[in-house]
Design a protein around this motif. Structure first.
Motif, PDB file in Angstrom:
ATOM      1  N   GLN A 142      -8.693 -29.053  16.711  1.00 35.18           N
ATOM      2  CA  GLN A 142      -7.439 -29.597  16.206  1.00 35.18           C
ATOM      3  C   GLN A 142      -7.428 -29.403  14.693  1.00 35.18           C
ATOM      4  O   GLN A 142      -7.974 -30.203  13.931  1.00 35.18           O
ATOM      5  CB  GLN A 142      -7.311 -31.074  16.572  1.00 35.18           C
ATOM      6  CG  GLN A 142      -7.066 -31.327  18.046  1.00 35.18           C
ATOM      7  CD  GLN A 142      -5.703 -30.808  18.486  1.00 35.18           C
ATOM      8  OE1 GLN A 142      -4.669 -31.181  17.932  1.00 35.18           O
ATOM      9  NE2 GLN A 142      -5.699 -29.927  19.475  1.00 35.18           N
ATOM     10  N   VAL A 143      -6.818 -28.340  14.239  1.00 36.74           N
ATOM     11  CA  VAL A 143      -6.917 -27.909  12.848  1.00 36.74           C
ATOM     12  C   VAL A 143      -5.709 -28.383  12.046  1.00 36.74           C
ATOM     13  O   VAL A 143      -4.558 -28.164  12.434  1.00 36.74           O
ATOM     14  CB  VAL A 143      -7.038 -26.371  12.774  1.00 36.74           C
ATOM     15  CG1 VAL A 143      -6.919 -25.874  11.342  1.00 36.74           C
ATOM     16  CG2 VAL A 143      -8.369 -25.930  13.390  1.00 36.74           C
ATOM     17  N   ALA A 144      -5.995 -29.013  10.917  1.00 35.19           N
ATOM     18  CA  ALA A 144      -4.930 -29.474  10.024  1.00 35.19           C
ATOM     19  C   ALA A 144      -4.374 -28.340   9.182  1.00 35.19           C
ATOM     20  O   ALA A 144      -3.156 -28.256   8.956  1.00 35.19           O
ATOM     21  CB  ALA A 144      -5.456 -30.580   9.109  1.00 35.19           C
ATOM     22  N   CYS A 145      -5.274 -27.467   8.684  1.00 29.77           N
ATOM     23  CA  CYS A 145      -4.822 -26.392   7.798  1.00 29.77           C
ATOM     24  C   CYS A 145      -5.753 -25.201   7.880  1.00 29.77           C
ATOM     25  O   CYS A 145      -6.940 -25.324   8.216  1.00 29.77           O
ATOM     26  CB  CYS A 145      -4.726 -26.877   6.349  1.00 29.77           C
ATOM     27  SG  CYS A 145      -6.263 -27.535   5.683  1.00 29.77           S
ATOM     28  N   VAL A 146      -5.209 -24.062   7.565  1.00 26.30           N
ATOM     29  CA  VAL A 146      -5.948 -22.803   7.459  1.00 26.30           C
ATOM     30  C   VAL A 146      -5.930 -22.401   5.994  1.00 26.30           C
ATOM     31  O   VAL A 146      -4.855 -22.251   5.396  1.00 26.30           O
ATOM     32  CB  VAL A 146      -5.310 -21.716   8.341  1.00 26.30           C
ATOM     33  CG1 VAL A 146      -5.957 -20.363   8.090  1.00 26.30           C
ATOM     34  CG2 VAL A 146      -5.411 -22.097   9.816  1.00 26.30           C
ATOM     35  N   VAL A 147      -7.107 -22.243   5.399  1.00 23.12           N
ATOM     36  CA  VAL A 147      -7.232 -21.977   3.968  1.00 23.12           C
ATOM     37  C   VAL A 147      -7.875 -20.607   3.770  1.00 23.12           C
ATOM     38  O   VAL A 147      -8.938 -20.330   4.328  1.00 23.12           O
ATOM     39  CB  VAL A 147      -8.104 -23.056   3.280  1.00 23.12           C
ATOM     40  CG1 VAL A 147      -8.148 -22.835   1.772  1.00 23.12           C
ATOM     41  CG2 VAL A 147      -7.598 -24.460   3.603  1.00 23.12           C
ATOM     42  N   LEU A 148      -7.239 -19.773   2.970  1.00 20.17           N
ATOM     43  CA  LEU A 148      -7.834 -18.459   2.693  1.00 20.17           C
ATOM     44  C   LEU A 148      -7.256 -17.856   1.419  1.00 20.17           C
ATOM     45  O   LEU A 148      -6.165 -18.228   0.965  1.00 20.17           O
ATOM     46  CB  LEU A 148      -7.614 -17.490   3.852  1.00 20.17           C
ATOM     47  CG  LEU A 148      -6.220 -16.874   4.039  1.00 20.17           C
ATOM     48  CD1 LEU A 148      -6.340 -15.565   4.832  1.00 20.17           C
ATOM     49  CD2 LEU A 148      -5.280 -17.838   4.741  1.00 20.17           C
ATOM     50  N   GLU A 149      -8.027 -16.928   0.854  1.00 18.94           N
ATOM     51  CA  GLU A 149      -7.523 -16.014  -0.170  1.00 18.94           C
ATOM     52  C   GLU A 149      -6.894 -14.838   0.565  1.00 18.94           C
ATOM     53  O   GLU A 149      -7.497 -14.274   1.478  1.00 18.94           O
ATOM     54  CB  GLU A 149      -8.659 -15.522  -1.059  1.00 18.94           C
ATOM     55  CG  GLU A 149      -9.303 -16.583  -1.922  1.00 18.94           C
ATOM     56  CD  GLU A 149     -10.433 -16.002  -2.761  1.00 18.94           C
ATOM     57  OE1 GLU A 149     -10.204 -15.737  -3.949  1.00 18.94           O
ATOM     58  OE2 GLU A 149     -11.535 -15.809  -2.215  1.00 18.94           O
ATOM     59  N   GLN A 150      -5.717 -14.439   0.145  1.00 17.41           N
ATOM     60  CA  GLN A 150      -5.040 -13.340   0.840  1.00 17.41           C
ATOM     61  C   GLN A 150      -5.762 -12.012   0.666  1.00 17.41           C
ATOM     62  O   GLN A 150      -5.672 -11.119   1.517  1.00 17.41           O
ATOM     63  CB  GLN A 150      -3.607 -13.212   0.322  1.00 17.41           C
ATOM     64  CG  GLN A 150      -2.770 -14.444   0.602  1.00 17.41           C
ATOM     65  CD  GLN A 150      -1.692 -14.625  -0.442  1.00 17.41           C
ATOM     66  OE1 GLN A 150      -0.614 -14.046  -0.316  1.00 17.41           O
ATOM     67  NE2 GLN A 150      -1.951 -15.393  -1.474  1.00 17.41           N
ATOM     68  N   ALA A 151      -6.467 -11.876  -0.446  1.00 18.21           N
ATOM     69  CA  ALA A 151      -7.241 -10.669  -0.729  1.00 18.21           C
ATOM     70  C   ALA A 151      -8.346 -11.045  -1.699  1.00 18.21           C
ATOM     71  O   ALA A 151      -8.284 -12.088  -2.357  1.00 18.21           O
ATOM     72  CB  ALA A 151      -6.352  -9.575  -1.329  1.00 18.21           C
ATOM     73  N   THR A 152      -9.353 -10.202  -1.764  1.00 15.65           N
ATOM     74  CA  THR A 152     -10.440 -10.390  -2.723  1.00 15.65           C
ATOM     75  C   THR A 152     -10.693  -9.071  -3.435  1.00 15.65           C
ATOM     76  O   THR A 152     -10.040  -8.060  -3.141  1.00 15.65           O
ATOM     77  CB  THR A 152     -11.733 -10.853  -2.026  1.00 15.65           C
ATOM     78  OG1 THR A 152     -12.194  -9.810  -1.156  1.00 15.65           O
ATOM     79  CG2 THR A 152     -11.505 -12.131  -1.226  1.00 15.65           C
ATOM     80  N   ALA A 153     -11.652  -9.076  -4.341  1.00 17.18           N
ATOM     81  CA  ALA A 153     -11.980  -7.839  -5.053  1.00 17.18           C
ATOM     82  C   ALA A 153     -12.299  -6.715  -4.091  1.00 17.18           C
ATOM     83  O   ALA A 153     -11.945  -5.552  -4.326  1.00 17.18           O
ATOM     84  CB  ALA A 153     -13.166  -8.083  -5.989  1.00 17.18           C
ATOM     85  N   LEU A 154     -12.958  -7.030  -2.981  1.00 20.01           N
ATOM     86  CA  LEU A 154     -13.443  -5.996  -2.061  1.00 20.01           C
ATOM     87  C   LEU A 154     -12.643  -5.877  -0.783  1.00 20.01           C
ATOM     88  O   LEU A 154     -12.922  -4.977   0.021  1.00 20.01           O
ATOM     89  CB  LEU A 154     -14.912  -6.276  -1.702  1.00 20.01           C
ATOM     90  CG  LEU A 154     -15.920  -6.187  -2.842  1.00 20.01           C
ATOM     91  CD1 LEU A 154     -17.316  -6.466  -2.320  1.00 20.01           C
ATOM     92  CD2 LEU A 154     -15.858  -4.824  -3.500  1.00 20.01           C
ATOM     93  N   ALA A 155     -11.696  -6.758  -0.553  1.00 22.11           N
ATOM     94  CA  ALA A 155     -11.025  -6.762   0.745  1.00 22.11           C
ATOM     95  C   ALA A 155      -9.521  -6.927   0.598  1.00 22.11           C
ATOM     96  O   ALA A 155      -9.047  -7.893   0.010  1.00 22.11           O
ATOM     97  CB  ALA A 155     -11.583  -7.882   1.628  1.00 22.11           C
ATOM     98  N   GLU A 156      -8.789  -5.967   1.150  1.00 24.95           N
ATOM     99  CA  GLU A 156      -7.343  -6.044   1.241  1.00 24.95           C
ATOM    100  C   GLU A 156      -6.967  -6.434   2.673  1.00 24.95           C
ATOM    101  O   GLU A 156      -7.679  -6.098   3.623  1.00 24.95           O
ATOM    102  CB  GLU A 156      -6.717  -4.692   0.904  1.00 24.95           C
ATOM    103  CG  GLU A 156      -6.783  -4.320  -0.563  1.00 24.95           C
ATOM    104  CD  GLU A 156      -5.772  -5.098  -1.400  1.00 24.95           C
ATOM    105  OE1 GLU A 156      -4.631  -5.279  -0.946  1.00 24.95           O
ATOM    106  OE2 GLU A 156      -6.134  -5.522  -2.510  1.00 24.95           O
TER     107      GLU A 156
END
Length: 443
Positions: free
Chosen positions: A187-201
Motif C-alpha cells: 500500500q504505497v503512499a508515493c513514488v519518489v524518483l529522479e527523472q534522470a541522472t548523470a548516467l541514465a536517461e
C-alpha cells in the motif's frame, strides 16, 4: 608538489570539533587523497583558492549547487541590497510572493510552492503530505543514490545506525515491471524518483508509465529535481521530458549556492497544509529560516539570469569539450576502457577502473591525487556556466599528465608506489574504516 600544511592543520582541528571533519559527508576529507583535502577560503567563477594559497579549477561546484559561478555578481548584488533592509521578520515579506510567482512561472503543472532551506526538508514534506492524502505509510523510492537525510530514506542505506525500521521500499529505474510489482504488493503512499541522472536517461515511455501506474494504484508521484532543476533546464527535468508529477522537490542550484529549497505541487494536495481546507491539516513545512530574504533574493536573481542568458547551454558546451578532450586523451594513451568521462554534459562524472576493468577506489584516488597536484579540484567533472575555455584547457593539460601516471599503474597492475596514503571510501558507509582516524587525531 603542492603544499597542504595549513589545510591539513585546519582539517585536524575540524576533526576535533566537527564529527567527520565536515558538515556534509560528501565534503569529508575521506573523499579526497590523504593529506590533500584543501580547506578553501574563496572562489571566483570556476576557480577556488585554499588556505595554502593553491589555486584550482573547481568541478562539482558546491555539490552541483552553483551553476552561474562563485561570486556571480548579479546574485551577490541582489542579496546585498536586500539584506540591508533586514533578513528575517515575524510576518511574510512581499519578497515571498514575488519569489513564489517566479518559481511557479518556471515549473509546469505546479500550482503552489513552499520554500525551505535544504532538499531533505522538501522531500520529507512530500512524503508526509502523500501519507496524509492517501492514508498509507509506505514510500516507494527508485534505486538512485540519495533523497533525504531523514529516517524514511537514510534507514535504507548502509549508514542506518540509530534509525528504527522504516516503511520504504525500492524499485529499479527504467523498469516499470519492478514498480508495478511494488505497487501491487504494498500500500504505497508515493513514488519518489529522479527523472534522470548523470548516467541514465528515461527510456521511451518509462516516465509516462510511472505516471500511469501511480494513477492506477492511487499513489502520488513525486519528482526529485534537486540536481536536474536549473541544470537540465530552469524548469527542471519535467520541462524537458513533459511528464507532470503531483509534487516536486527542488534545491541546490535554485540560489546559486545560497540555501533555498522548495516543495511544489498541485493545489488539491498543497492546500492540505494551509487554511483553505476542511480536512485534517498537514504539518507541511514550517521553518524559521525558510523565507529569509537573502536566499529568496538570490533565487530571484538566478531566475533572472536564466531568463536573460542561457547558463544551461554554456555549462553543456564546457562539459562536451571537456568530456571529448579527456576521452581522446585516454584513447591516445590506450586506456579508454579504464578511464572514461561519461554522463550528461552538464553533469559529468569520471569512471576509474583497474587493470581488470573493475571500478576501483584506489585508481580513482590516484586520478584525484594527480589532478590536485595540477590544480584541478573535483570529485566529478560537473561544470558551471562560468567554466571558460582557459579552465577547460587547464583541466585537459592536467588530465593528460594524470592519465599518463594512471597508465603506469595499469601497466604494473597496482597503484603501489604511485598513490600516497589510503584510498577514498564511499561517503555513506557503515563503519569509519578504511579511513578511520587514530584515537586522539585532531587534538
Amino acid at each position: 608538489m603542492r603544499k597542504f600544511a595549513r589545510s591539513n592543520k585546519i582539517q585536524d582541528r575540524l576533526h576535533r570539533l566537527v564529527p567527520g571533519g565536515a558538515h556534509t559527508y560528501a565534503r569529508g576529507a575521506d573523499q579526497y587523497p590523504e593529506g590533500m583535502a584543501p580547506i578553501l577560503v574563496r572562489g571566483h567563477g570556476a576557480r577556488v583558492w585554499d588556505r595554502d594559497g593553491n589555486e584550482y579549477v573547481e568541478y562539482g561546484m558546491g555539490l552541483r549547487s552553483v551553476t552561474l559561478g562563485h561570486g556571480y555578481a548579479p546574485v551577490v548584488d541582489a542579496v546585498a541590497r536586500t539584506i540591508a533592509d533586514g533578513v528575517s521578520f515575524s510576518r511574510p515579506t512581499e519578497l515571498e510572493l514575488l519569489a513564489a510567482q517566479d518559481f511557479l512561472e518556471l515549473v509546469p503543472g505546479a500550482d503552489m510552492v513552499k520554500f525551505a532551506k535544504n532538499g531533505s526538508d522538501a522531500t520529507t514534506a512530500a512524503v508526509r503530505l502523500a501519507r496524509a492524502v492517501t492514508g498509507r505509510e509506505t514510500a516507494a523510492v527508485c534505486n538512485q543514490p540519495f533523497f533525504s537525510v531523514d529516517d524514511w530514506f537514510i534507514g535504507t542505506t548502509e549508514m542506518n545506525a540509530g534509525i528504527p525500521s522504516v516503511s520504504t521500499v525500492s524499485f529499479r529505474y527504467n523498469d516499470l515491471g519492478s514498480l508495478a510489482e511494488v505497487l501491487e504488493s504494498e500500500q504505497v503512499a508515493c513514488v519518489v524518483l529522479e527523472q534522470a541522472t548523470a548516467l541514465a536517461e528515461p527510456q521511451p515511455g518509462f516516465l509516462e508509465g510511472v505516471r500511469g501506474l501511480c494513477n492506477r494504484h492511487g499513489a502520488l508521484l513525486v519528482f526529485d529535481e534537486m540536481i536536474t532543476g536549473f541544470r537540465w533546464a530552469a524548469g527542471g527535468a519535467q520541462h524537458v521530458y513533459g511528464v507532470r508529477p503531483d509534487l516536486s522537490c527542488w534545491g541546490k542550484a535554485m540560489g546559486n549556492g545560497f540555501p533555498v529549497s522548495a516543495l511544489a505541487g498541485k493545489r488539491e494536495y498543497m492546500e492540505l497544509g494551509g487554511l483553505r481546507t476542511d480536512a485534517d491539516r498537514v504539518f507541511l513545512l514550517s521553518t524559521t529560516h525558510g523565507p529569509e530574504t537573502a536566499s529568496l533574493a538570490a533565487f530571484r536573481a538566478v531566475v533572472h539570469a536564466y531568463r536573460t542568458t542561457d547558463p544551461v547551454a554554456r555549462m553543456e558546451a564546457a562539459g562536451r569539450r571537456l568530456a571529448d578532450g579527456v576521452n581522446a586523451i585516454a584513447a591516445a594513451l590506450g586506456i579508454a576502457d579504464h578511464l572514461q568521462v561519461v554522463g550528461r554534459p552538464s553533469c559529468l562524472i569520471f569512471l576509474t577502473k583497474d587493470a581488470d576493468g573493475h571500478p576501483s577506489q584506489p585508481y580513482r584516488t590516484l586520478f584525484l591525487q594527480e589532478l590536485l597536484e595540477r590544480g584541478v579540484l573535483g570529485q566529478s567533472f560537473v561544470t558551471s556556466s562560468a567554466h571558460t575555455d582557459a579552465d577547460i584547457d587547464h583541466t585537459l593539460d592536467a588530465c593528460h599528465d594524470a592519465a599518463t601516471i594512471y597508465r603506469k599503474a595499469l601497466e604494473s597492475g597496482t597503484v603501489d608506489g604511485l598513490l600516497r596514503g589510503r584510498p577514498v571510501a564511499p561517503a555513506l558507509r557503515r563503519i569509519a574504516a578504511p579511513r578511520r582516524l587514530p584515537d586522539g587525531a585532531g587534538r
